[in-house]
Design a protein around this motif. Structure first.
Motif, PDB file in Angstrom:
ATOM      1  N   GLN A   1      89.344  26.872-112.600  1.00  0.00           N
ATOM      2  CA  GLN A   1      88.785  28.223-112.650  1.00  0.00           C
ATOM      3  C   GLN A   1      89.468  29.087-113.706  1.00  0.00           C
ATOM      4  O   GLN A   1      88.886  30.051-114.185  1.00  0.00           O
ATOM      5  N   GLU A   2      90.694  28.749-114.068  1.00  0.00           N
ATOM      6  CA  GLU A   2      91.447  29.539-115.038  1.00  0.00           C
ATOM      7  C   GLU A   2      91.293  29.050-116.471  1.00  0.00           C
ATOM      8  O   GLU A   2      91.786  29.695-117.393  1.00  0.00           O
ATOM      9  N   MET A   3      90.630  27.914-116.660  1.00  0.00           N
ATOM     10  CA  MET A   3      90.566  27.314-117.986  1.00  0.00           C
ATOM     11  C   MET A   3      89.127  26.991-118.364  1.00  0.00           C
ATOM     12  O   MET A   3      88.279  26.831-117.497  1.00  0.00           O
TER      13      MET A   3
ATOM     14  N   ARG B   1      94.843  35.292-123.066  1.00  0.00           N
ATOM     15  CA  ARG B   1      95.524  34.186-122.398  1.00  0.00           C
ATOM     16  C   ARG B   1      94.601  32.968-122.323  1.00  0.00           C
ATOM     17  O   ARG B   1      95.021  31.855-122.603  1.00  0.00           O
ATOM     18  N   ARG B   2      93.344  33.225-121.990  1.00  0.00           N
ATOM     19  CA  ARG B   2      92.375  32.130-121.904  1.00  0.00           C
ATOM     20  C   ARG B   2      92.171  31.488-123.272  1.00  0.00           C
ATOM     21  O   ARG B   2      92.131  30.275-123.412  1.00  0.00           O
TER      22      ARG B   2
ATOM     23  N   ARG C   1      92.955  26.935-127.114  1.00  0.00           N
ATOM     24  CA  ARG C   1      93.466  26.413-128.379  1.00  0.00           C
ATOM     25  C   ARG C   1      94.518  25.347-128.147  1.00  0.00           C
ATOM     26  O   ARG C   1      94.554  24.332-128.842  1.00  0.00           O
ATOM     27  N   ALA C   2      95.386  25.558-127.158  1.00  0.00           N
ATOM     28  CA  ALA C   2      96.499  24.645-126.917  1.00  0.00           C
ATOM     29  C   ALA C   2      96.045  23.262-126.484  1.00  0.00           C
ATOM     30  O   ALA C   2      96.690  22.272-126.789  1.00  0.00           O
ATOM     31  N   SER C   3      94.941  23.182-125.792  1.00  0.00           N
ATOM     32  CA  SER C   3      94.526  21.863-125.312  1.00  0.00           C
ATOM     33  C   SER C   3      93.239  21.346-125.928  1.00  0.00           C
ATOM     34  O   SER C   3      92.756  20.285-125.556  1.00  0.00           O
TER      35      SER C   3
ATOM     36  N   GLY D   1      99.729  28.429-120.089  1.00  0.00           N
ATOM     37  CA  GLY D   1      99.938  29.506-119.127  1.00  0.00           C
ATOM     38  C   GLY D   1      99.860  29.091-117.673  1.00  0.00           C
ATOM     39  O   GLY D   1      99.450  29.885-116.824  1.00  0.00           O
ATOM     40  N   LEU D   2     100.275  27.864-117.362  1.00  0.00           N
ATOM     41  CA  LEU D   2     100.184  27.382-115.981  1.00  0.00           C
ATOM     42  C   LEU D   2     101.547  27.197-115.313  1.00  0.00           C
ATOM     43  O   LEU D   2     101.670  26.423-114.371  1.00  0.00           O
ATOM     44  N   THR D   3     102.553  27.929-115.775  1.00  0.00           N
ATOM     45  CA  THR D   3     103.885  27.746-115.195  1.00  0.00           C
ATOM     46  C   THR D   3     103.928  28.089-113.714  1.00  0.00           C
ATOM     47  O   THR D   3     104.761  27.555-112.991  1.00  0.00           O
TER      48      THR D   3
END
Length: 150
Positions: free
Chosen positions: A55-57, A7-8, A13-15, A90-92
């Protein structure tokens, strides 16, 4: 642990592309429609939310996301583009909070409306696929007539 790592990696990659063109600046939404007290409260909420997401990214992914968020607030990014970014990293789970921090009521409403519609569409699709779908064309076998577990 592998799922979290995947997920990380997906978020990074997405950003990564957005992060490449970004200079490090603090994220401070301009709240034109709110009082001074509301602005102070919004700033505190924004800071707490940004720390949770940071913290999640990875630093690069977070910077890219933050810049895209500012682009949305400034009208440089459409609600669909911004929402797609939120989903892709993944931040919905933070959509409600992100929407509430938008200084313009119209932006808050459009983001929440898109999120609500997306969740509803996903729920309907999952229900149709999970119940055999009555011709969904998914190629999956129907569960109709089978005994449910549990």
């Amino acid at each position: 642990a592998e799922r979290r790592a995947a997920r990380r990696a997906e978020r990074e990659r997405a950003s990564a592309a957005a992060a490449a063109a970004v200079a490090e600046r603090p994220f401070r939404p301009v709240a034109e429609e709110r009082s001074a007290e509301a602005n102070s409260n919004t700033a505190r909420q924004n800071k707490m939310l940004m720390e949770k997401m940071r913290q999640e990214m990875s630093p690069e992914a977070f910077t890219g996301f933050r810049m895209q968020s500012m682009g949305y607030l400034k009208g440089q990014t459409t609600v669909n583009e911004y929402y797609d970014l939120i989903v892709s990293v993944g931040l919905t789970e933070y959509v409600d909070s992100l929407a509430q921090l938008c200084p313009e009521q119209a932006k808050r409403e459009e983001l929440m409306r898109l999120h609500r519609d997306s969740v509803m569409a996903a729920s309907i699709a999952a229900t149709m696929l999970g119940n055999g779908g009555g011709g969904s064309g998914s190629g999956e076998p129907s569960n109709r007539g089978k005994k449910k577990k549990g």
